[in-house]
Design a protein around this motif. Structure first.
Motif, PDB file in Angstrom:
ATOM      1  N   LYS A  35       0.842  -1.199   0.000  1.00  8.12           N
ATOM      2  CA  LYS A  35       0.000   0.000   0.000  1.00  8.12           C
ATOM      3  C   LYS A  35       0.876   1.248   0.000  1.00  8.12           C
ATOM      4  N   GLY A  36       0.361   2.318  -0.583  1.00  8.70           N
ATOM      5  CA  GLY A  36       1.113   3.574  -0.587  1.00  8.70           C
ATOM      6  C   GLY A  36       1.271   4.129   0.831  1.00  8.70           C
ATOM      7  N   GLY A  37       2.391   4.778   1.076  1.00  2.00           N
ATOM      8  CA  GLY A  37       2.599   5.413   2.388  1.00  2.00           C
ATOM      9  C   GLY A  37       2.696   4.385   3.486  1.00  2.00           C
ATOM     10  N   ASP A  38       1.983   4.626   4.561  1.00  2.00           N
ATOM     11  CA  ASP A  38       1.901   3.671   5.664  1.00  2.00           C
ATOM     12  C   ASP A  38       0.543   2.970   5.577  1.00  2.00           C
ATOM     13  N   PRO A  39       0.535   1.641   5.760  1.00  2.00           N
ATOM     14  CA  PRO A  39      -0.738   0.931   5.551  1.00  2.00           C
ATOM     15  C   PRO A  39      -1.830   1.298   6.550  1.00  2.00           C
ATOM     16  N   PHE A  40      -1.424   1.813   7.702  1.00  2.00           N
ATOM     17  CA  PHE A  40      -2.426   2.115   8.735  1.00  2.00           C
ATOM     18  C   PHE A  40      -2.754   3.606   8.820  1.00  2.00           C
ATOM     19  N   VAL A  41      -2.305   4.391   7.850  1.00  2.00           N
ATOM     20  CA  VAL A  41      -2.647   5.817   7.853  1.00  2.00           C
ATOM     21  C   VAL A  41      -3.568   6.086   6.662  1.00  2.00           C
ATOM     22  N   PHE A  42      -4.825   6.284   6.941  1.00  2.00           N
ATOM     23  CA  PHE A  42      -5.842   6.529   5.914  1.00  2.00           C
ATOM     24  C   PHE A  42      -5.714   5.556   4.737  1.00  2.00           C
ATOM     25  N   GLY A  43      -5.362   4.322   5.056  1.00  2.00           N
ATOM     26  CA  GLY A  43      -5.120   3.375   3.964  1.00  2.00           C
ATOM     27  C   GLY A  43      -5.956   2.118   4.065  1.00  2.00           C
ATOM     28  N   ARG A  44      -6.849   2.065   5.003  1.00  2.00           N
ATOM     29  CA  ARG A  44      -7.722   0.906   5.216  1.00  2.00           C
ATOM     30  C   ARG A  44      -6.951  -0.366   5.548  1.00  2.00           C
ATOM     31  N   GLY A  45      -5.682  -0.202   5.925  1.00  2.00           N
ATOM     32  CA  GLY A  45      -4.900  -1.377   6.304  1.00  2.00           C
ATOM     33  C   GLY A  45      -5.494  -2.057   7.518  1.00  2.00           C
ATOM     34  N   GLY A  46      -6.010  -1.262   8.420  1.00  2.00           N
ATOM     35  CA  GLY A  46      -6.615  -1.825   9.628  1.00  2.00           C
ATOM     36  C   GLY A  46      -7.813  -2.694   9.303  1.00  2.00           C
ATOM     37  N   GLU A  47      -8.615  -2.239   8.337  1.00  2.00           N
ATOM     38  CA  GLU A  47      -9.792  -3.035   7.956  1.00  2.00           C
ATOM     39  C   GLU A  47      -9.371  -4.366   7.343  1.00  2.00           C
ATOM     40  N   GLU A  48      -8.371  -4.285   6.454  1.00  2.00           N
ATOM     41  CA  GLU A  48      -7.904  -5.529   5.824  1.00  2.00           C
ATOM     42  C   GLU A  48      -7.319  -6.472   6.857  1.00  2.00           C
ATOM     43  N   ALA A  49      -6.503  -5.918   7.741  1.00  2.00           N
ATOM     44  CA  ALA A  49      -5.868  -6.756   8.771  1.00  2.00           C
ATOM     45  C   ALA A  49      -6.936  -7.436   9.625  1.00  2.00           C
ATOM     46  N   GLN A  50      -7.946  -6.672  10.005  1.00  2.00           N
ATOM     47  CA  GLN A  50      -9.007  -7.223  10.851  1.00  2.00           C
ATOM     48  C   GLN A  50      -9.732  -8.369  10.132  1.00  2.00           C
ATOM     49  N   THR A  51     -10.084  -8.134   8.872  1.00  2.00           N
ATOM     50  CA  THR A  51     -10.800  -9.179   8.115  1.00  2.00           C
ATOM     51  C   THR A  51      -9.941 -10.429   7.971  1.00  2.00           C
ATOM     52  N   LEU A  52      -8.647 -10.232   7.708  1.00  2.00           N
ATOM     53  CA  LEU A  52      -7.759 -11.381   7.534  1.00  2.00           C
ATOM     54  C   LEU A  52      -7.662 -12.186   8.831  1.00  2.00           C
ATOM     55  N   VAL A  53      -7.471 -11.489   9.933  1.00  2.00           N
ATOM     56  CA  VAL A  53      -7.361 -12.191  11.226  1.00  2.00           C
ATOM     57  C   VAL A  53      -8.668 -12.910  11.542  1.00  2.00           C
ATOM     58  N   GLN A  54      -9.786 -12.243  11.255  1.00  2.00           N
ATOM     59  CA  GLN A  54     -11.089 -12.885  11.493  1.00  2.00           C
ATOM     60  C   GLN A  54     -11.235 -14.166  10.675  1.00  2.00           C
ATOM     61  N   ALA A  55     -10.580 -14.187   9.496  1.00  2.21           N
ATOM     62  CA  ALA A  55     -10.662 -15.376   8.637  1.00  2.21           C
ATOM     63  C   ALA A  55      -9.595 -16.408   8.998  1.00  2.21           C
ATOM     64  N   GLY A  56      -8.817 -16.114  10.020  1.00  2.00           N
ATOM     65  CA  GLY A  56      -7.786 -17.070  10.447  1.00  2.00           C
ATOM     66  C   GLY A  56      -6.524 -17.017   9.604  1.00  2.00           C
ATOM     67  N   VAL A  57      -6.350 -15.947   8.839  1.00  2.00           N
ATOM     68  CA  VAL A  57      -5.160 -15.813   7.984  1.00  2.00           C
ATOM     69  C   VAL A  57      -4.040 -15.138   8.785  1.00  2.00           C
ATOM     70  N   PRO A  58      -2.836 -15.738   8.784  1.00  2.00           N
ATOM     71  CA  PRO A  58      -1.726 -15.096   9.498  1.00  2.00           C
ATOM     72  C   PRO A  58      -1.239 -13.850   8.751  1.00  2.00           C
ATOM     73  N   ILE A  59      -0.969 -12.799   9.501  1.00  2.00           N
ATOM     74  CA  ILE A  59      -0.503 -11.562   8.861  1.00  2.00           C
ATOM     75  C   ILE A  59       0.776 -11.055   9.534  1.00  2.00           C
ATOM     76  N   ARG A  60       1.480 -10.232   8.796  1.00  2.00           N
ATOM     77  CA  ARG A  60       2.592  -9.452   9.341  1.00  2.00           C
ATOM     78  C   ARG A  60       2.411  -8.046   8.796  1.00  2.00           C
ATOM     79  N   VAL A  61       2.859  -7.051   9.562  1.00  2.00           N
ATOM     80  CA  VAL A  61       2.693  -5.659   9.130  1.00  2.00           C
ATOM     81  C   VAL A  61       4.048  -4.944   9.164  1.00  2.00           C
ATOM     82  N   THR A  62       4.363  -4.254   8.092  1.00  2.00           N
ATOM     83  CA  THR A  62       5.566  -3.407   8.066  1.00  2.00           C
ATOM     84  C   THR A  62       5.137  -1.977   7.725  1.00  2.00           C
ATOM     85  N   PRO A  63       5.399  -1.054   8.619  1.00  2.00           N
ATOM     86  CA  PRO A  63       4.981   0.328   8.355  1.00  2.00           C
ATOM     87  C   PRO A  63       5.763   0.953   7.204  1.00  2.00           C
TER      88      PRO A  63
END
Ligand code: SAH
Length: 286
Positions: A104-132
């Motif tokens: 994602k452009g910039g930082d994924p958690f700054v006005f980038g909906r990264g939080g929404e994607e991360a939440q949905t992935l975790v809810q689906a049992g998908v392992p995630i990692r985040v790099t700002p």
């Protein structure tokens, strides 16, 4: 540094990127050199890259030739992939055993909906990692010679979005409190509603002659910076054809560009004022 070896990463304990992991990574504002080393590592390791419109194409060139690419662009106003569809696709790719890089452009958690994607992935049992990543509202301004905080100007900074999910100016923003409480205001996605946004700030008591900078395509070769004032920003932006993506910065830190416009100086432009705030600046150094 143009050959393959130039991007061979140093020996280091890089995080694991096992099949099925979705790695949510910020690509920064544009200039490829502003990627983090983890972002570069993930780019070189991924089986598939799902990227946004804001990710600079030069960055994607650094992938391995066999890496698949999927565009999941979302651009205000234009029809584009729905957030839910993007998340579902990421889940699908993970379940197919791919190493998935969500870039994602910039930082994924700054006005980038990264939080929404991360939440949905975790809810689906998908392992995630985040790099700002470097966010446009900080790093993009630095490229324009504007420090987002400066002791003589501000002890606080507010980051705003110029539109909400429906595309309108967010109704939840408390303009009077922001106008009163934050000497510096940095606005993402401001161009469409710039007249209304600046009008709100003026209406809440900010001065019409307060400095404003609009930085479009920050850090990219086509970067443009417009210095204006709160009262004139909307008209000036239109007259000068300032286009998205652009960051708008309101506050006296903008004046520091007169001394810190390092990119202009490297191109041979003169320093306009060594002490634009009249506070001394280099007090300690003789
Ligand atoms: N996650 C991103 C922001 C995504 S919202 C970040 O942290 O930077 C999209 C908005 O970001 C754009 O409308 C614009 O306001 C800003 N933006 C992103 N890249 C930019 C760039 N290179 N120059 C100026 N603004 C940029």
């Amino acid at each position: 540094m143009t050959n393959e070896t130039a991007i061979t990463l140093p020996d280091h304990d890089w995080p694991e990127f096992p099949p099925g992991l979705v790695w949510l990574v910020g690509a920064g504002p544009g200039e490829p050199g502003l990627l983090t080393l983890q972002a570069l590592y993930a780019l070189r390791e991924a089986d598939v890259i799902v990227h946004d419109a804001l990710v600079d194409p030069r960055i994607l060139e650094w992938r391995r030739p066999e890496t698949e690419m999927e565009y999941a662009g979302k651009r205000g106003g234009k029809p584009s992939a729905k957030q839910r569809d993007i998340s579902l696709r990421l889940i699908e790719l993970s379940r197919a055993g791919k190493k998935v890089l969500r870039l994602k452009g910039g930082d994924p958690f700054v006005f980038g909906r990264g939080g929404e994607e991360a939440q949905t992935l975790v809810q689906a049992g998908v392992p995630i990692r985040v790099t700002p990543g470097i966010s446009a509202g900080i790093g993009g301004l630095a490229f324009a010679g504007i420090p987002v905080t400066h002791r003589d100007v501000n002890q606080a900074v507010t980051f705003l979005t110029g539109h909400d999910q429906s595309g309108a100016t967010p109704s939840a923003i408390d303009w009077p409190s922001i106008a009163r409480g934050s000497q510096v205001i940095v606005i993402y996605m401001a161009m469409k509603h710039l007249k209304q946004i600046t009008g709100n700030l003026l209406g809440a008591g900010r001065a019409a002659d307060e400095p404003v900078a609009i930085v479009s395509n920050a850090t990219r070769p086509e970067m443009r910076v417009l210095e204006t004032t709160l009262g004139k920003a909307a008209a000036d932006a239109q007259d000068h054809g300032m286009e998205a993506p652009a960051i708008v910065c309101v506050g006296r830190v903008v004046a520091l560009r007169q001394v810190i416009d390092w990119a202009g100086q490297l191109r041979g432009e003169p320093v306009r004022d060594l002490d634009p705030l009249g506070t001394g600046g280099t007090r300690q150094v003789s």
